[in-house]
Structures are given as structure tokens and as C-alpha cells.
Design a protein around this motif. Structure first.
Motif, PDB file in Angstrom:
ATOM      1  N   TYR A  55       0.843  -1.327  -0.144  1.00 19.45           N
ATOM      2  CA  TYR A  55      -0.101  -0.134  -0.129  1.00 19.45           C
ATOM      3  C   TYR A  55       0.971   1.019   0.052  1.00 19.45           C
ATOM      4  CZ  TYR A  55      -3.884   3.370   1.122  1.00 19.45           C
ATOM      5  OH  TYR A  55      -4.598   4.175   1.215  1.00 19.45           O
ATOM      6  N   VAL A  56       2.033   1.219   0.921  1.00 21.84           N
ATOM      7  CA  VAL A  56       2.736   2.562   1.113  1.00 21.84           C
ATOM      8  C   VAL A  56       3.521   2.674  -0.341  1.00 21.84           C
ATOM      9  CG1 VAL A  56       4.433   3.392   2.481  1.00 21.84           C
ATOM     10  CG2 VAL A  56       2.687   2.312   3.583  1.00 21.84           C
ATOM     11  N   ARG A  57       3.961   1.687  -0.880  1.00 25.96           N
ATOM     12  CA  ARG A  57       4.689   2.009  -2.102  1.00 25.96           C
ATOM     13  C   ARG A  57       3.958   2.339  -3.201  1.00 25.96           C
ATOM     14  NH1 ARG A  57       7.712  -3.655  -1.496  1.00 25.96           N
ATOM     15  NH2 ARG A  57       9.713  -3.272  -0.778  1.00 25.96           N
ATOM     16  N   ARG A  58       2.666   1.884  -3.161  1.00 28.95           N
ATOM     17  CA  ARG A  58       1.609   2.384  -4.311  1.00 28.95           C
ATOM     18  C   ARG A  58       1.392   3.762  -4.194  1.00 28.95           C
ATOM     19  NH1 ARG A  58      -3.534  -0.821  -6.419  1.00 28.95           N
ATOM     20  NH2 ARG A  58      -3.869   0.498  -8.336  1.00 28.95           N
ATOM     21  N   VAL A  59       1.204   4.248  -2.762  1.00 30.14           N
ATOM     22  CA  VAL A  59       0.860   5.694  -2.636  1.00 30.14           C
ATOM     23  C   VAL A  59       2.178   6.371  -3.126  1.00 30.14           C
ATOM     24  CG1 VAL A  59       0.682   7.619  -0.860  1.00 30.14           C
ATOM     25  CG2 VAL A  59      -0.727   5.132  -0.648  1.00 30.14           C
ATOM     26  N   LEU A  60       3.230   5.960  -2.599  1.00 27.63           N
ATOM     27  CA  LEU A  60       4.525   6.632  -3.030  1.00 27.63           C
ATOM     28  C   LEU A  60       4.763   6.833  -4.808  1.00 27.63           C
ATOM     29  CD1 LEU A  60       7.414   7.245  -1.708  1.00 27.63           C
ATOM     30  CD2 LEU A  60       8.270   5.469  -3.243  1.00 27.63           C
ATOM     31  N   VAL A  61       4.368   5.907  -5.423  1.00 27.44           N
ATOM     32  CA  VAL A  61       4.526   6.007  -6.879  1.00 27.44           C
ATOM     33  C   VAL A  61       3.437   6.953  -7.270  1.00 27.44           C
ATOM     34  CG1 VAL A  61       4.046   4.736  -9.038  1.00 27.44           C
ATOM     35  CG2 VAL A  61       5.454   3.616  -7.224  1.00 27.44           C
ATOM     36  N   ASN A  62       2.136   6.807  -6.650  1.00 29.20           N
ATOM     37  CA  ASN A  62       1.051   7.817  -7.201  1.00 29.20           C
ATOM     38  C   ASN A  62       1.213   9.121  -6.851  1.00 29.20           C
ATOM     39  OD1 ASN A  62      -0.341   5.529  -8.337  1.00 29.20           O
ATOM     40  ND2 ASN A  62      -1.399   5.278  -6.519  1.00 29.20           N
ATOM     41  N   VAL A  63       1.885   9.369  -5.746  1.00 28.35           N
ATOM     42  CA  VAL A  63       2.041  10.744  -5.245  1.00 28.35           C
ATOM     43  C   VAL A  63       3.437  11.399  -6.120  1.00 28.35           C
ATOM     44  CG1 VAL A  63       3.471  12.148  -3.519  1.00 28.35           C
ATOM     45  CG2 VAL A  63       1.391  10.640  -3.022  1.00 28.35           C
ATOM     46  N   ASN A  64       4.331  10.352  -6.849  1.00 28.79           N
ATOM     47  CA  ASN A  64       5.332  10.856  -7.557  1.00 28.79           C
ATOM     48  C   ASN A  64       4.508  11.229  -8.892  1.00 28.79           C
ATOM     49  OD1 ASN A  64       7.918  11.321  -8.618  1.00 28.79           O
ATOM     50  ND2 ASN A  64       7.646   9.297  -9.861  1.00 28.79           N
ATOM     51  N   ALA A  65       3.707  10.300  -9.243  1.00 32.53           N
ATOM     52  CA  ALA A  65       2.943  10.728 -10.445  1.00 32.53           C
ATOM     53  C   ALA A  65       2.114  12.119 -10.573  1.00 32.53           C
ATOM     54  CB  ALA A  65       2.153   9.322 -11.064  1.00 32.53           C
ATOM     55  N   SER A  66       1.519  12.168  -9.378  1.00 28.04           N
ATOM     56  CA  SER A  66       0.739  13.379  -9.167  1.00 28.04           C
ATOM     57  C   SER A  66       1.710  14.537  -9.040  1.00 28.04           C
ATOM     58  CB  SER A  66      -0.334  13.301  -8.170  1.00 28.04           C
ATOM     59  OG  SER A  66       0.474  13.323  -6.784  1.00 28.04           O
TER      60      SER A  66
END
Length: 163
Positions: A55-66
């Protein structure tokens, strides 16, 4: 596991992944902090999923994309500082090869770079990467194949010019 324990044990790995994704030490710090700020209020719920890393890695990747979508974040560091790398004072062949390889990784599109970082630096399998990126296993393999092919072409061209 408390949130504080998680951050103490997994924080360095999150920072390493962020550094690989964004290629800027300071922005990687900000990216990890933004990610932790977003997951903290949901921590009890995240723990119930039994996969907090996913979950945390997915949030990290999504925050980077945003981050890239925001108009105010179009700044890009002008110069890649080789002195940031450990052992950069040694100008031997291994360091030069590592820097050349990292330049090729940095030139990849965001999704391809994320797949390379998650596969080769985080040592995750295609299933985990697909869960983190929110795509299929086939898409992960396609991104990896295209990234490696692009890097091979550039490395081959580099070898051809050095002869």
C-alpha cells in the motif's frame, strides 16, 4: 506494528525507492514525507490489509505521478550531481559504468523507470509490481521489456562511439 516502528524499519527502503524514481535527493525526501503524511491517518486500516509495504509503495508511486501533473512542479534540476553517489571520488571504471547506467535509467519514461526500480532495486516480482502500479502483469513485463531494449540500444550506441 505502530506507524513509528514501520517508518523506522522501512523508511530507508522508501527513501531509496523515491530516490530511484525522482533522481533528486531533496525531492525524494519530500516525496517520502508526502507519502507518510497521506498514509498516517489510514494506518490502522492499512495494517488490517496485511500488506502495508504494498500500500505505501503504491501511494509513493502515485504521489510521484501526481507531482508531475501539478503545474508548479515543472522545475527540473539542471545538473546531475555525481558527487551524491557513494564512492564518487573514485573515478574508476565501475563508477563510470554505474553513472552511465544510471543516466540511461533516468532517461526512461516514468512507468518504465518505476518498473526497473521496483524489479531490480527493490527485487519485487511482476505480481507485486503490478499491484503497486495498478496495472496487469503483462503491462509490467511490457514496460520492463521496452525499458531494457531502450537501454540496450543506447548502451550499444555508446559503445559504438567509443571505439
Amino acid at each position: 506494528m505502530t506507524f513509528e516502528e514501520y517508518v523506522l524499519t522501512r523508511g530507508p527502503a522508501l527513501l531509496r525507492l523515491a530516490r530511484l524514481l525522482v533522481d533528486d535527493v531533496h525531492r525524494a525526501d519530500d516525496l517520502v514525507q508526502d507519502t507518510l503524511v497521506r498514509v498516517y491517518p489510514r494506518w490502522a486500516k492499512i495494517l488490517r490489509t496485511d500488506q502495508p509495504d504494498l500500500y505505501v509503495r503504491r501511494v509513493l508511486v502515485n504521489v510521484n505521478a501526481s507531482w508531475w501533473r501539478r503545474r508548479s512542479s515543472r522545475e527540473v534540476p539542471a545538473v546531475f550531481d555525481v558527487d551524491v553517489w557513494p564512492g564518487a571520488g573514485d573515478h574508476g571504471a565501475p563508477v563510470a559504468e554505474r553513472v552511465a547506467l544510471w543516466d540511461k535509467v533516468r532517461a526512461l519514461p516514468g512507468k518504465q523507470r518505476a518498473v526497473i526500480a521496483l524489479r531490480y532495486y527493490e527485487d519485487l516480482d511482476d505480481d507485486r509490481i503490478a499491484q503497486i502500479l495498478g496495472c496487469s502483469r503483462a503491462t509490467v513485463r511490457t514496460h520492463a521489456m521496452r525499458a531494457l531494449a531502450a537501454m540496450r540500444v543506447e548502451l550499444h550506441e555508446l559503445e559504438g562511439t567509443s571505439r
